[in-house]
Design a protein around this motif. Sequence first.
Motif, PDB file in Angstrom:
ATOM      1  N   GLU A 161       0.831  -1.204   0.000  1.00 23.04           N
ATOM      2  CA  GLU A 161       0.000   0.000   0.000  1.00 23.04           C
ATOM      3  C   GLU A 161       0.865   1.253   0.000  1.00 23.04           C
ATOM      4  OE1 GLU A 161      -2.716  -0.210   3.261  1.00 23.04           O
ATOM      5  OE2 GLU A 161      -3.783  -1.927   2.412  1.00 23.04           O
ATOM      6  N   GLN A 162       1.963   1.232   0.725  1.00 24.95           N
ATOM      7  CA  GLN A 162       2.866   2.384   0.753  1.00 24.95           C
ATOM      8  C   GLN A 162       3.513   2.589  -0.612  1.00 24.95           C
ATOM      9  OE1 GLN A 162       6.053   2.074   3.583  1.00 24.95           O
ATOM     10  NE2 GLN A 162       6.543   4.244   3.452  1.00 24.95           N
ATOM     11  N   LYS A 163       3.925   1.514  -1.271  1.00 28.39           N
ATOM     12  CA  LYS A 163       4.511   1.636  -2.609  1.00 28.39           C
ATOM     13  C   LYS A 163       3.484   2.189  -3.595  1.00 28.39           C
ATOM     14  CE  LYS A 163       6.302  -2.174  -4.003  1.00 28.39           C
ATOM     15  NZ  LYS A 163       6.924  -3.479  -4.281  1.00 28.39           N
ATOM     16  N   ARG A 164       2.238   1.706  -3.513  1.00 28.08           N
ATOM     17  CA  ARG A 164       1.180   2.194  -4.400  1.00 28.08           C
ATOM     18  C   ARG A 164       0.893   3.668  -4.122  1.00 28.08           C
ATOM     19  NH1 ARG A 164      -3.685   0.067  -2.799  1.00 28.08           N
ATOM     20  NH2 ARG A 164      -2.575  -1.876  -2.600  1.00 28.08           N
ATOM     21  N   PHE A 165       0.856   4.039  -2.845  1.00 26.30           N
ATOM     22  CA  PHE A 165       0.616   5.434  -2.476  1.00 26.30           C
ATOM     23  C   PHE A 165       1.717   6.337  -3.021  1.00 26.30           C
ATOM     24  CE2 PHE A 165       1.537   8.908   0.462  1.00 26.30           C
ATOM     25  CZ  PHE A 165       0.366   9.631   0.332  1.00 26.30           C
ATOM     26  N   LEU A 166       2.963   5.928  -2.879  1.00 25.05           N
ATOM     27  CA  LEU A 166       4.066   6.739  -3.389  1.00 25.05           C
ATOM     28  C   LEU A 166       4.004   6.869  -4.906  1.00 25.05           C
ATOM     29  CD1 LEU A 166       7.027   5.559  -1.151  1.00 25.05           C
ATOM     30  CD2 LEU A 166       5.874   7.773  -1.123  1.00 25.05           C
ATOM     31  N   ALA A 167       3.636   5.793  -5.588  1.00 23.19           N
ATOM     32  CA  ALA A 167       3.506   5.862  -7.047  1.00 23.19           C
ATOM     33  C   ALA A 167       2.383   6.819  -7.439  1.00 23.19           C
ATOM     34  CB  ALA A 167       3.250   4.474  -7.622  1.00 23.19           C
ATOM     35  N   ASP A 168       1.248   6.730  -6.741  1.00 24.40           N
ATOM     36  CA  ASP A 168       0.126   7.628  -7.026  1.00 24.40           C
ATOM     37  C   ASP A 168       0.487   9.080  -6.717  1.00 24.40           C
ATOM     38  OD1 ASP A 168      -1.344   5.439  -7.781  1.00 24.40           O
ATOM     39  OD2 ASP A 168      -2.525   5.335  -5.922  1.00 24.40           O
ATOM     40  N   GLN A 209      -1.983  24.032  -7.157  1.00 26.57           N
ATOM     41  CA  GLN A 209      -2.460  22.650  -7.083  1.00 26.57           C
ATOM     42  C   GLN A 209      -1.377  21.756  -6.463  1.00 26.57           C
ATOM     43  OE1 GLN A 209      -3.720  20.997 -10.821  1.00 26.57           O
ATOM     44  NE2 GLN A 209      -4.153  19.015  -9.955  1.00 26.57           N
ATOM     45  N   MET A 210      -0.125  21.975  -6.863  1.00 25.77           N
ATOM     46  CA  MET A 210       0.964  21.202  -6.279  1.00 25.77           C
ATOM     47  C   MET A 210       1.094  21.489  -4.786  1.00 25.77           C
ATOM     48  SD  MET A 210       4.003  21.142  -9.067  1.00 25.77           S
ATOM     49  CE  MET A 210       5.063  20.279  -7.933  1.00 25.77           C
ATOM     50  N   ARG A 211       0.936  22.755  -4.414  1.00 25.04           N
ATOM     51  CA  ARG A 211       0.996  23.094  -3.000  1.00 25.04           C
ATOM     52  C   ARG A 211      -0.134  22.393  -2.251  1.00 25.04           C
ATOM     53  NH1 ARG A 211       0.565  29.171  -1.136  1.00 25.04           N
ATOM     54  NH2 ARG A 211      -1.299  28.899  -2.396  1.00 25.04           N
ATOM     55  N   GLY A 212      -1.323  22.364  -2.851  1.00 23.44           N
ATOM     56  CA  GLY A 212      -2.448  21.661  -2.229  1.00 23.44           C
ATOM     57  C   GLY A 212      -2.176  20.169  -2.074  1.00 23.44           C
ATOM     58  N   GLY A 225      -1.881  18.201   1.350  1.00 22.46           N
ATOM     59  CA  GLY A 225      -2.670  16.994   1.587  1.00 22.46           C
ATOM     60  C   GLY A 225      -1.821  15.837   2.077  1.00 22.46           C
ATOM     61  N   LEU A 226      -0.633  15.718   1.503  1.00 18.55           N
ATOM     62  CA  LEU A 226       0.281  14.669   1.962  1.00 18.55           C
ATOM     63  C   LEU A 226       0.701  14.902   3.407  1.00 18.55           C
ATOM     64  CD1 LEU A 226       2.570  14.259  -1.182  1.00 18.55           C
ATOM     65  CD2 LEU A 226       0.876  12.646  -0.329  1.00 18.55           C
ATOM     66  N   ARG A 235       0.065  13.683   9.201  1.00 20.43           N
ATOM     67  CA  ARG A 235      -0.364  14.112  10.543  1.00 20.43           C
ATOM     68  C   ARG A 235      -1.503  13.244  11.064  1.00 20.43           C
ATOM     69  NH1 ARG A 235      -0.657  19.827   8.462  1.00 20.43           N
ATOM     70  NH2 ARG A 235       1.518  20.469   8.488  1.00 20.43           N
ATOM     71  N   SER A 236      -2.429  12.871  10.173  1.00 25.52           N
ATOM     72  CA  SER A 236      -3.558  12.049  10.614  1.00 25.52           C
ATOM     73  C   SER A 236      -3.087  10.669  11.042  1.00 25.52           C
ATOM     74  CB  SER A 236      -4.610  11.938   9.513  1.00 25.52           C
ATOM     75  OG  SER A 236      -4.143  11.121   8.448  1.00 25.52           O
ATOM     76  N   GLU A 237      -2.030  10.164  10.398  1.00 23.71           N
ATOM     77  CA  GLU A 237      -1.489   8.872  10.806  1.00 23.71           C
ATOM     78  C   GLU A 237      -0.769   8.972  12.142  1.00 23.71           C
ATOM     79  OE1 GLU A 237       0.846   7.352   7.593  1.00 23.71           O
ATOM     80  OE2 GLU A 237      -0.909   6.883   6.385  1.00 23.71           O
TER      81      GLU A 237
END
Length: 145
Positions: free
Chosen positions: A41-48, A90-93, A97-98, A103-105
């Motif tokens: 899941e972490q690899k997929r998240f980083l790719a996305d 958009q990139m800043r957003g 978000g990241l 922080r939520s984790e």
Amino acid sequence: MLFRLVRTCLFIAVLALGAFFGISLIIARLTVNPAERAWEEQKRFLADASHELKTPLTVIITNGELLKNNKYGEEKRTRFAESILVMAEQMRGLTEGLLELARSEEGRGIAFERVDLSRLVSDSALPFEPLYLEKGLTLRCDVEG
């Protein structure tokens, strides 16, 4: 009789060792599977995430190259500059978000805010404008406020 007793004890010991080995494999698999899933899941998240950041970067680079070209009028050059600013926002957003996700984790809360959907749709069409322009086409986006 002693020979049979030793043979029986060895047989039971081999069976017990085999059973313990099988149980240890099952327990190891059960404990490793969640870690493997989290890693995937972490690899997929980083790719996305990298893909999501790559798209605005491509638009910024394309608009920057078009902005340097003197064959376009002042109006189009202003639109290229606006598109660069929108994509940078958009990139800043995305990066914010990241950070919120990180922080939520960690157990911190997520802040919600109002979103202007009309602007969001208009800004989403901007990345495609340079592609149309390079092909001699015009992209028009009519969105109600």
